[in-house]
Design a protein around this motif. Structure first.
Motif, short mmCIF file in Angstrom:
data_model
loop_
_atom_site.label_atom_id
_atom_site.label_comp_id
_atom_site.label_asym_id
_atom_site.label_seq_id
_atom_site.Cartn_x
_atom_site.Cartn_y
_atom_site.Cartn_z
N LEU A 175 -14.74 9.41 6.87
CA LEU A 175 -15.07 8.22 7.64
C LEU A 175 -13.85 7.57 8.29
CD1 LEU A 175 -17.74 6.43 5.42
CD2 LEU A 175 -18.08 7.90 7.41
N GLY A 176 -12.69 8.19 8.15
CA GLY A 176 -11.49 7.62 8.74
C GLY A 176 -10.88 6.50 7.92
N VAL A 177 -11.27 6.39 6.63
CA VAL A 177 -10.74 5.32 5.79
C VAL A 177 -9.24 5.48 5.59
CG1 VAL A 177 -10.88 4.23 3.53
CG2 VAL A 177 -12.96 5.00 4.65
N ASN A 178 -8.81 6.69 5.25
CA ASN A 178 -7.39 6.92 5.00
C ASN A 178 -6.54 6.63 6.23
OD1 ASN A 178 -8.19 7.72 2.49
ND2 ASN A 178 -7.69 9.87 2.75
N SER A 179 -6.96 7.16 7.36
CA SER A 179 -6.17 6.95 8.59
C SER A 179 -6.21 5.50 9.03
CB SER A 179 -6.70 7.86 9.70
OG SER A 179 -8.08 7.61 9.94
N GLY A 180 -7.36 4.83 8.85
CA GLY A 180 -7.44 3.42 9.20
C GLY A 180 -6.55 2.56 8.32
N ALA A 181 -6.52 2.87 7.01
CA ALA A 181 -5.65 2.13 6.10
C ALA A 181 -4.19 2.37 6.44
CB ALA A 181 -5.95 2.54 4.66
N ALA A 182 -3.84 3.62 6.76
CA ALA A 182 -2.45 3.93 7.11
C ALA A 182 -2.01 3.19 8.37
CB ALA A 182 -2.29 5.43 7.29
N PHE A 183 -2.87 3.15 9.36
CA PHE A 183 -2.53 2.46 10.60
C PHE A 183 -2.37 0.96 10.37
CE2 PHE A 183 -4.05 0.45 14.65
CZ PHE A 183 -2.91 0.73 15.38
N ALA A 184 -3.23 0.38 9.53
CA ALA A 184 -3.11 -1.05 9.23
C ALA A 184 -1.82 -1.35 8.49
CB ALA A 184 -4.32 -1.51 8.41
N VAL A 185 -1.42 -0.47 7.56
CA VAL A 185 -0.16 -0.67 6.84
C VAL A 185 1.01 -0.64 7.81
CG1 VAL A 185 1.42 0.43 5.21
CG2 VAL A 185 -0.97 0.14 4.61
N VAL A 186 0.99 0.28 8.75
CA VAL A 186 2.06 0.36 9.75
C VAL A 186 2.10 -0.91 10.60
CG1 VAL A 186 2.82 1.59 11.81
CG2 VAL A 186 2.11 2.86 9.81
N LEU A 187 0.96 -1.42 11.00
CA LEU A 187 0.93 -2.67 11.77
C LEU A 187 1.50 -3.83 10.95
CD1 LEU A 187 -2.54 -2.54 13.56
CD2 LEU A 187 -0.29 -2.06 14.52
N GLY A 188 1.11 -3.89 9.66
CA GLY A 188 1.62 -4.96 8.82
C GLY A 188 3.12 -4.88 8.62
N LEU A 189 3.64 -3.67 8.45
CA LEU A 189 5.07 -3.49 8.27
C LEU A 189 5.85 -3.80 9.54
CD1 LEU A 189 5.09 -0.14 6.24
CD2 LEU A 189 5.78 -2.39 5.38
N THR A 190 5.33 -3.40 10.67
CA THR A 190 6.08 -3.50 11.92
C THR A 190 6.02 -4.88 12.56
OG1 THR A 190 5.60 -1.15 12.33
CG2 THR A 190 6.38 -2.45 14.20
N PHE A 191 4.84 -5.46 12.63
CA PHE A 191 4.65 -6.69 13.41
C PHE A 191 4.49 -7.94 12.55
CE2 PHE A 191 2.90 -3.20 16.01
CZ PHE A 191 3.78 -3.27 17.08
N PHE A 192 4.16 -7.79 11.28
CA PHE A 192 3.92 -8.96 10.44
C PHE A 192 4.86 -9.01 9.23
CE2 PHE A 192 0.01 -8.07 12.70
CZ PHE A 192 -0.36 -9.32 13.17
N HIS A 193 5.79 -8.06 9.17
CA HIS A 193 6.83 -8.05 8.13
C HIS A 193 6.23 -8.10 6.71
CE1 HIS A 193 9.61 -8.66 11.44
NE2 HIS A 193 8.92 -9.73 11.80
N ALA A 194 5.18 -7.35 6.51
CA ALA A 194 4.52 -7.28 5.20
C ALA A 194 5.26 -6.26 4.34
CB ALA A 194 3.05 -6.89 5.36
N SER A 195 6.22 -6.74 3.57
CA SER A 195 7.05 -5.84 2.79
C SER A 195 6.66 -5.78 1.32
CB SER A 195 8.52 -6.26 2.89
OG SER A 195 8.68 -7.61 2.46
N SER A 196 5.97 -6.78 0.79
CA SER A 196 5.60 -6.78 -0.62
C SER A 196 4.45 -5.81 -0.88
CB SER A 196 5.21 -8.19 -1.08
OG SER A 196 4.03 -8.61 -0.42
N SER A 197 4.35 -5.38 -2.12
CA SER A 197 3.28 -4.44 -2.47
C SER A 197 1.91 -5.08 -2.34
CB SER A 197 3.50 -3.94 -3.90
OG SER A 197 3.54 -5.04 -4.81
N GLY A 198 1.81 -6.37 -2.68
CA GLY A 198 0.52 -7.05 -2.55
C GLY A 198 0.07 -7.14 -1.10
N ALA A 199 1.01 -7.41 -0.21
CA ALA A 199 0.66 -7.48 1.21
C ALA A 199 0.22 -6.13 1.74
CB ALA A 199 1.86 -8.00 2.01
N LEU A 200 0.89 -5.07 1.29
CA LEU A 200 0.49 -3.73 1.72
C LEU A 200 -0.91 -3.38 1.22
CD1 LEU A 200 3.78 -1.66 1.27
CD2 LEU A 200 2.86 -2.71 3.35
N LEU A 201 -1.25 -3.84 0.01
CA LEU A 201 -2.59 -3.60 -0.52
C LEU A 201 -3.64 -4.26 0.37
CD1 LEU A 201 -2.10 -4.11 -4.37
CD2 LEU A 201 -2.44 -1.97 -3.15
N VAL A 202 -3.36 -5.50 0.78
CA VAL A 202 -4.31 -6.22 1.63
C VAL A 202 -4.48 -5.52 2.97
CG1 VAL A 202 -4.75 -8.38 2.84
CG2 VAL A 202 -3.87 -8.42 0.49
#
Length: 368
Positions: A124-151
């Motif tokens: 269903l694209g869950v893995n790829s969707g989660a990976a893309f969201a993590v990249v967006l969080g890391l790049t544009f929202f500076h989500a560096s903590s493990s909890g933020a990456l989980l969200v």
């Protein structure tokens, strides 16, 4: 006289014999194999939990960990031993159980709903969707903590599933398994391309993403798991409510409709449950491949045609396999650690090839 009142006895018997009865989703009467295998899997799970608490990548001997678990005063006074057992091994053991339950249940639901033995949680694209969201969080929202990456991972997986559902529900072929598979594959490819594009110009993001996407339980903390427990329970409860409709869906769409079920609605509910469970698993351990394929296949071999028994056994088998793989990950190249996803690939890859070459695969979706 009896013929004039109710017809011949032979006709009455014929009418009684042709009254259809709905199939049961539980194990057949007298067949105790699913119960025995479920009990065996549960006992194996408890043994593996103990082995996981006694095994680590460091130099702490299992005997000292055993003393700590049994309350030895000298062992309980050892701060380093407490750190190894309670702060490192226990959280990753609980994470392995959670991830296994999620992926095993999600894989079984998905294969039953699509009648496709090759379907797994990445479909269903869950893995790829989660990976893309993590990249967006890391790049544009500076989500560096493990909890933020989980969200971010959880939100990305859920969003990807919602898009797949919208694509699969539109058009004349709404609700068909083939349309769901194609929509998931197309979305996965799209997310993969977008992820690669964002990573091209951000070296720091790539380093963090590379560590997350490798698929490992190293560094998991108990605080990361607690917020996901209600979501996992909700997904498991939804899966339990799908047992009887999925048993009817196994007869084909026309058979399910004749029993009063709606195949399209069943698949939508199943897709939501799969998205919830797989999203939680990806948020904890990253994309773990093949477990959602391996566990349902083993459950079908052990439980037979019972949908409910397959669901329970798939969850237990996946939890067993996940903990076993995590134990092996700590000792294969000690003192370093092997990613769990790599060990699962050694088993899942050959299994995928074997299933794909099976003669029964060509008829798996014939009735869809």
């Amino acid at each position: 006289m009896s013929t004039a009142q109710g017809g011949s006895p032979g006709r009455a018997e014929t009418r009684t014999a042709t009254v259809p009865r709905p199939e049961r989703s539980g194990p057949a009467s007298g067949d105790r194999r699913p119960v025995r295998w479920a009990a065996f899997s549960l006992v194996a799970l408890l043994c593996l939990v103990l082995a996981s608490l006694l095994t680590g990548t460091g130099s702490t001997p299992p005997a000292r960990a055993w003393d700590y678990l049994w309350g030895d005063p000298s062992a309980r006074a050892d701060a380093q031993l407490r750190l190894a057992v309670m702060d490192v091994r226990l959280p990753r053991t609980l994470a392995a159980i959670l991830v296994g339950l999620c992926l095993g249940t999600a894989g079984c639901l998905l294969q039953a709903a699509t009648r496709n033995p090759l379907a797994e949680t990445g479909l269903l694209g869950v893995n790829s969707g989660a990976a893309f969201a993590v990249v967006l969080g890391l790049t544009f929202f500076h989500a560096s903590s493990s909890g933020a990456l989980l969200v971010w991972a959880l939100l990305g997986g859920m969003a990807a599933s919602a898009v797949v559902l919208l694509l699969a529900a539109s058009g004349r072929a709404a609700g068909s398994p083939l349309r769901l598979v194609l929509a998931g594959s197309a979305l996965s490819a799209t997310f993969h391309g977008l992820t690669s594009y964002v990573l091209l110009g951000t070296q720091s993001t790539f380093d963090t993403y590379r560590y997350w996407t490798i698929g490992s339980l190293a560094g998991v903390e108990t605080g990361q798991l607690v917020p996901l427990v209600p979501l996992v329970l909700l997904g498991l409860l939804t899966a339990g409510c799908c047992v009887r409709p999925l048993a009817a869906l196994g007869l084909g769409d026309d058979g399910a409709r004749s029993l009063g079920h709606h195949p399209g609605r069943i698949r939508v509910v199943v897709a939501v449950a799969v998205s919830l469970l797989a999203g939680c698993a990806v948020a904890v351990a990253g994309p773990i491949a093949f477990l959602g394929l391996l566990a349902p296949y083993a459950a079908r071999a052990l439980a037979g045609a019972s949908t409910g028994a397959q669901l329970v056994l798939s969850a237990l088998v996946a939890a067993d396999v996940m903990i076993l793989a995590d134990i092996l990950a700590r000792i294969v190249i000690r003192p370093w650690e092997t990613p769990v996803s790599v060990l699962l690939a050694f088993v899942g890859g050959p299994l995928l090839i074997w299933i794909a070459r099976s003669s029964r695969l060509s008829t798996a979706g014939a009735t869809a």
